[in-house]
Design a protein around this motif. Structure first.
Motif: not given
Ligand code: FEO
Ligand code: CA
Ligand code: CA
Ligand code: CA
Length: 744
Positions: A4-6, A124-126, A152-154, A264-266, A279-281, A383-385, A403-405, A494-498, A593-595
């Motif tokens: 989804p974050d693509d 399991h995530d952050g 739990h990003e789930s 729940n991501c980072g 809260e991400e996707n 929100h990523e982290a 903001c990860d997209s 380019d998809r900001p993560e943590w 790279p993500d975390g």
């Protein structure tokens, strides 16, 4: 696999290559612009800072340089966790483990009849680690008891939780795949409850004993926060009524509260000792069934910017997103809330506003049962982290957020209140003080190595006069932060993560995981690459991602300008020099790279990957890096070439950190097949590292009507943890066999 974050929901016209190029040619100023903007006097007020704002930074004499002390692990596609010689791991907990002995031990067969609200969630995530003192309060110093809070990003691949995979209730026999292609009958209630409850956060007590850190079943601290847990909205008192107007639903017609947290991501760890969960996707859980009432035009514009469904389904049999959580019961609001059509006479009669209640940084006191708080002034996006800059007494706090997209932004929240260390241990009362009121900014990365924080406030003419979306008030700006960021001209990333903060100098690092929509014609200095995957495994674009870092001017949380460079570019080691810009080798090459996280004990920068481009050669991984500092490298010109875009080639000037080489960049861990490595924290002495393995076996096909799963992975059962069979996400406890500090 689609993710989804693509998705790219950003149709704003911000920052085209031609604009950047024109400015680049007019402004040859480079490194001196960056360094000249940073005040040494202000730097010296920050604890632990080494002098790094001048042209010739001097090392602190007493400080031994950081050196990695392990032999890098090679590439692995085995279904196991690989660590350097001299290191070992155990599993702390895995998906489905029980928090209380009142539920059965996990079968790993999908046969549980409870609703998962007393089990460890999935994906399991952050995570963050909070010490407890002898009488059970938060402790800022180490003890042998703690609580570990795990996100739990789930997302969508919930098929392992049911005996025969996810069933749709329909008649076509279609099985759930991912984000679509299934038959919408009424889904079984228990399946939906399990899926709702494996989201959120698991908080468990952990204790250190003779066999290391273990979690404690039946601890009074054990707590699940799920997609159904009641929460309140926090914001400045003068804006609360406006905020609540967006949150009115049949569940709470005042809009003061809502239910649940999703995807729940980072995380973030506040200076006062609470958890921030992000809260991400969240946008992909809602539906508007075929034939349902549409929502108003402004809501459509708001939703479209986040990828939330804004029109009734055209064909419910084949095009649904989400997981059909609204289908078991049209009246019971635990299920009806996922139907976001304008079903009733007003917002108080239905759940058209339910999507407004997600997309936030949520603060949780991990040591109390207090109701979690959604901090609205920190903005609503994917929100990523949320990572806090180094706190300085008497100055506001800054939180950095991705903001990860594809083509989304980097944000900063600056608290109105100034930091007072007396608030340590203050729980959500301290959170109300620092996180309810402040200024929200979005980043613009200039082509000359500087950057600017652009204020997202209704008083800004570009926002109040924005033609695409008519903001009603400041609450609307926070809740539709993506639109506001478009309006002020933020830089599409380019998809900001943590994010992570270097404890030695306060510099902020943010991963840009990859971006298949980056083309040679729309690069910029902070997102400079567009190319074909060297093996053709992944779509072209920024295939392998990079890590941007920046230093606030004067190292001040309140700075409105910063200097930046690219710390590292991900690449396969055999890619060409215009792709493998950081000179990665087989011992440290990484992709996506993500975390991202800094050890406070050692200063190591840990990089985690969530990749699909390099996974034919190596599973996702954890890499240790010795950080330098912004501006320690050079200016380079990248020659881009990508098939299928016009133009197919282009050049882009950018700034790259000093090469690390095999000495300062080493692969530390490779995970099992089909996993993402994410989530990382440590004990204060640096001798135990907690790392999460998310969704091993992700590419296991959904269960068919007449066949069993064909497992991509069977970890951790194949490593002796729990029943062998279905793969499970899990938390690793990593130690050195000689008891030493990790990584050095
Ligand atoms: Fe949850 Fe963008 O990773
Ligand atoms: Ca290769
Ligand atoms: Ca992530
Ligand atoms: Ca590849």
């Amino acid at each position: 696999m689609s993710h989804p974050d693509d998705l790219d929901c950003n149709r704003s016209p911000n920052e085209h290559f031609q604009t950047v190029l024109a400015r680049t040619l007019q402004n040859p100023a480079r490194r001196h612009v960056l360094r000249g903007g940073l005040g040494l006097a202000a730097l010296s007020s920050v604890p632990f800072l080494t002098a790094c704002g001048n042209d010739d930074p001097a090392p602190t004499p007493a400080e031994a340089p950081l050196a990695l002390g392990f032999a890098a692990v090679g590439k692995s596609i085995a279904d196991e966790v690989v660590l350097p010689a001299g290191y070992t791991y155990s599993v702390l907990h895995a998906t489905g483990d029980r928090l209380r002995s009142s539920v059965t031990a996990y079968s790993n067969l999908g046969t549980e009849t409870d609703d998962w609200s007393d089990r460890i969630g999935d994906h399991h995530d952050g995570m963050e680690f909070f010490y407890i003192d002898a009488i059970g309060r938060y402790s800022a110093t180490a003890t042998n008891r703690a609580v570990l809070a795990v996100n739990h990003e789930s997302s969508a691949d919930a098929h392992f939780f049911h005996e025969r995979g996810q069933t749709s209730g329909g008649t076509s026999g279609k099985k759930f795949t991912q984000f679509g292609n299934w038959d919408l009958g009424a889904r079984p209630t228990l399946e939906v409850l399990k899926e709702i409850n494996h989201h959120g956060v698991s908080i468990v007590e952990v204790q250190h004993g003779p066999s290391g850190w273990r979690y404690v079943v039946d601890s009074i601290y054990n707590r699940r926060i799920t997609a159904q847990t009641p929460m309140r909205f926090g914001g400045p008192s003068g804006h609360l009524n406006d905020i609540r107007a967006f949150m009115v639903t049949r569940y709470d017609t005042t809009g003061a509260t809502s239910r649940g947290t999703l995807n729940n991501c980072g995380t973030g760890y506040t200076p006062w000792g609470t958890l921030l969960t992000c809260e991400e996707n969240w946008a992909f859980y809602f539906n508007m069934p075929k034939g349902s009432n549409p929502v108003d035009a402004k809501t459509v514009t708001s939703r479209s910017r986040y990828g939330v469904r804004s029109a009734p389904l055209a064909d419910a049999a084949t095009t649904d997103v989400g997981q059909g959580w609204y289908t078991p019961d049209a009246v019971d609001s635990r299920f009806a809330r996922w139907n976001i059509s304008a079903a009733g006479g007003s917002a108080a009669d239905d759940f058209r506003n339910e999507p407004n209640t997600f997309g936030f940084v949520v603060e949780i006191d991990p040591l109390s049962g207090a109701q979690p708080v959604k901090r609205v002034a920190m903005g609503r996006f994917a929100h990523e982290a949320a990572v806090c800059g180094l706190p300085v007494a008497g100055q506001p706090l800054a939180f950095y957020m991705g903001c990860d997209s594809q083509n989304e932004y980097v944000y900063k929240f600056v608290s109105r209140a100034v930091w007072d260390p007396a608030d340590i241990g203050g729980g959500l009362t301290a959170g109300d003080k620092y996180l309810n009121d402040g200024d929200l900014y979005v980043a613009k990365f200039n082509d000359d190595g500087t950057g600017a924080w652009l204020l997202l406030d209704i008083s800004v003419p570009a926002i109040s006069g924005y033609s695409v979306y008519a903001f009603a008030n400041q609450a609307d700006v926070w809740i539709n932060a993506r639109h506001a960021a478009d309006a002020v001209g933020a830089t599409k990333m380019d998809r900001p993560e943590w994010g992570a903060v270097n404890p030695k100098n306060g510099e902020i690092y943010i991963t840009m995981t990859n971006n298949s929509s980056r083309q040679p014609g729309n690069t910029d200095a902070a997102n400079p690459r567009s190319y074909n995957d060297v093996d053709g495994l992944m779509r072209a674009g920024n295939v392998n991602g990079h890590i941007v870092r920046f230093r606030e001017n004067g190292s001040l949380s309140t700075a409105t300008a910063f200097g930046w460079d690219v710390f590292l570019f991900g690449a396969e080691e055999d890619a060409g020099p215009d792709i493998n810009l950081s000179g990665l080798s087989a011992q440290n090459a990484f992709s996506s790279p993500d975390g991202l996280w800094f050890s406070k004990a050692t200063g190591i920068c840990w990089i985690q990957t969530d990749d699909g481009a390099y996974t034919d050669e190596v599973n996702c991984m954890l890499v240790a890096a010795v950080p330098g500092e912004v501006g320690d490298g050079s200016t380079i010109t990248v020659n881009n070439s990508r098939t299928g875009s016009t133009p197919a080639t282009g050049t882009q000037e950018t700034f790259i950190g000093a090469a690390l080489g095999d000495a300062k960049l080493r692969r530390f861990l490779v995970g099992p097949k089909g996993c993402e490595i994410t989530g990382i924290t440590e004990t204060a002495d640096g001798k135990t590292l907690f790392v999460n393995v998310q969704h091993p076996g992700e590419n296991t096909p959904a269960l068919g009507a007449a066949s069993d799963f064909t497992y991509q992975s069977q970890w951790p059962g194949n490593a002796g943890y729990g029943p062998l069979g279905r793969p499970r996400s899990a938390t690793l406890v990593i130690t050195r066999t000689d008891g030493g500090v990790i990584g050095v």
